[in-house]
Design a protein around this motif. Sequence first.
Motif, PDB file in Angstrom:
ATOM      1  N   ASN A  38       0.846  -1.190   0.000  1.00 51.64           N
ATOM      2  CA  ASN A  38       0.000   0.000   0.000  1.00 51.64           C
ATOM      3  C   ASN A  38       0.881   1.240   0.000  1.00 51.64           C
ATOM      4  OD1 ASN A  38      -1.906   2.002   0.383  1.00 51.64           O
ATOM      5  ND2 ASN A  38      -3.040   0.899   1.953  1.00 51.64           N
ATOM      6  N   ASP A  40      -0.312   4.271  -1.296  1.00 54.47           N
ATOM      7  CA  ASP A  40      -1.143   5.474  -1.381  1.00 54.47           C
ATOM      8  C   ASP A  40      -2.433   5.255  -0.591  1.00 54.47           C
ATOM      9  OD1 ASP A  40      -2.502   7.770  -2.000  1.00 54.47           O
ATOM     10  OD2 ASP A  40      -2.585   7.410  -4.174  1.00 54.47           O
ATOM     11  N   LEU A  41      -2.511   5.840   0.586  1.00 53.49           N
ATOM     12  CA  LEU A  41      -3.684   5.653   1.445  1.00 53.49           C
ATOM     13  C   LEU A  41      -4.924   6.362   0.891  1.00 53.49           C
ATOM     14  CD1 LEU A  41      -2.054   6.103   4.983  1.00 53.49           C
ATOM     15  CD2 LEU A  41      -2.537   3.969   3.765  1.00 53.49           C
ATOM     16  N   SER A  42      -4.734   7.318  -0.017  1.00 49.38           N
ATOM     17  CA  SER A  42      -5.870   8.082  -0.521  1.00 49.38           C
ATOM     18  C   SER A  42      -6.813   7.258  -1.383  1.00 49.38           C
ATOM     19  CB  SER A  42      -5.381   9.301  -1.318  1.00 49.38           C
ATOM     20  OG  SER A  42      -4.764   8.896  -2.544  1.00 49.38           O
ATOM     21  N   ASP A  44      -7.636   4.064  -0.654  1.00 48.61           N
ATOM     22  CA  ASP A  44      -8.100   2.937   0.173  1.00 48.61           C
ATOM     23  C   ASP A  44      -9.624   2.990   0.330  1.00 48.61           C
ATOM     24  OD1 ASP A  44      -5.508   2.240   0.339  1.00 48.61           O
ATOM     25  OD2 ASP A  44      -5.320   2.423   2.506  1.00 48.61           O
ATOM     26  N   GLY A  57      -5.671  -2.782  -0.006  1.00 60.46           N
ATOM     27  CA  GLY A  57      -4.946  -1.515  -0.111  1.00 60.46           C
ATOM     28  C   GLY A  57      -3.749  -1.477  -1.033  1.00 60.46           C
ATOM     29  N   HIS A 105      -9.215   1.488  -6.913  1.00 54.33           N
ATOM     30  CA  HIS A 105      -8.504   1.047  -5.706  1.00 54.33           C
ATOM     31  C   HIS A 105      -6.994   0.994  -5.913  1.00 54.33           C
ATOM     32  CE1 HIS A 105     -12.610  -0.570  -5.332  1.00 54.33           C
ATOM     33  NE2 HIS A 105     -12.461  -0.388  -4.034  1.00 54.33           N
TER      34      HIS A 105
END
Length: 485
Positions: A38, A40-42, A44, A57, A105
């Motif tokens: 993962n 890039d948390l944006s 998720d 993620g 995603h």
Amino acid sequence: MLLIPFFLFCSHVGAVEKEERNWQDEIIYSITIDRFYNGDLSNDIDVTIQDPLAYHGGDFKGIMEQLDYIKELGFTTISLSSVVDNGANGYHGYWPQDYYEVDEHFGTLEEFKLLVQAAHEKEIRIIVDLPITHIISTHPWLEDSEKAGWYTTNGEGDLFVTDLPQLVHTNPEVQQYLIDMAKWWIEETDIDGYRFVNADLAPEVFWKTFVTEVKRAKENLLLIGDQGHAENAFDSFQNNLFYEEATVVFREGDQPLTGLYENWMDVKTEVEEPLLVGNFIDHDQTVRFTREIVEKKQNPETRLKLALTYLYGAPGIPMVYYGTEIALDGGEVPDNHRMMAFRSDKVIIDYIAKLSEIRKHHSSLRNGDFELLFENEKGMAIFKRSYKGESTIVAINNANETLTAEIPVAAIGEDLELRALLNDEVVRSTNGKFMVTMDRETANIYMLSERTGINWPFILGMVGVWTAFGLFIWFVRRKSKRSKG
């Protein structure tokens, strides 16, 4: 004179770098995008790590961040799960609902392009899964009366595609749509090929037309299919029989390698380009090889080393599923899609990197023939690979005891010795035989080289060089003293 060997070595390296890169030279690392890293948390969206059937993620940025890691392992091609937009919880990529959109995603189209570009800059190729046998039951086509003849609701298939609408590949409109779409992704993103799962669910006549047309989009594409009735339509196919045999042989000791060699002989006879066949010990639709080992109460590190040595040493393209390098465990789908862990024991990681280096520098392991020199029912086997004057030996002791293989000199060559590439062992012939002794559950790869001994010409030559150098220094000093006098 002391620099001559260095310059000769450099010229040889330069020659190797200029060799044409063929697909049989590749080592493929297969990734389920959502379960790798993962970055890039944006993006998720609806991520639920506790649910094995939900998104976790992983994304394009995560893979970009790990490109150096992948390259250090020696992989030259990354095979990605599908990037097209999927239906709810379609993290695996088998439920397409829009063939011209990226799954949100994973990131954006621009981010995927950047991933491909970054990989190419590191001389890593990218191929992706393209699921063109089924669509998700919420696909817009099911609400479009003009598309009523594009699919059937009573399709075939198992695992991810059970009970999903199946495309009608004999429909000319469907065929043209899929060809145009596949070419668009190549032209838009510069990917290097596709993998097709469930390929046997489409007729061979479709695949032949599809492959011919799609290959016009880019030179040297690789199109990989399943092993089945349509396998000859593709450049390569995943060798399921290799997987089945390798699993039985290497998950526990005292299993002979007879079936694996017979598989190669069948492939060699029946396949037009046998060196392009993809060999694997697990993938996204199988139980993890580590699980097979654990269920037999064996040591994963030991068993993986044996299996990987054969995978890298046998003819064909090695295909390694993400997590194999850390002995990632997992049962049936989706348990085999666990999230990758990067803080793990490096023993197998280092071993894979070493195998990759050996395969890269020995063309016989990528292009050579495959001759069985020795085999017994306990699981020891010795193979010879030869190509353009280079020969290597792949040795496997799959037994639960130390064993010795007796190889006639005639099978290896006069005045040669076996130099191990995974350790410092050297095997020389005595009384017309090579006696290869191996500890239980070990493997090695040897290169054949001229037998070494005391190299008198070299020693005398070096004595001459240093003597001449000493005389030169003495002459210069003597001349200097005379000048001062």
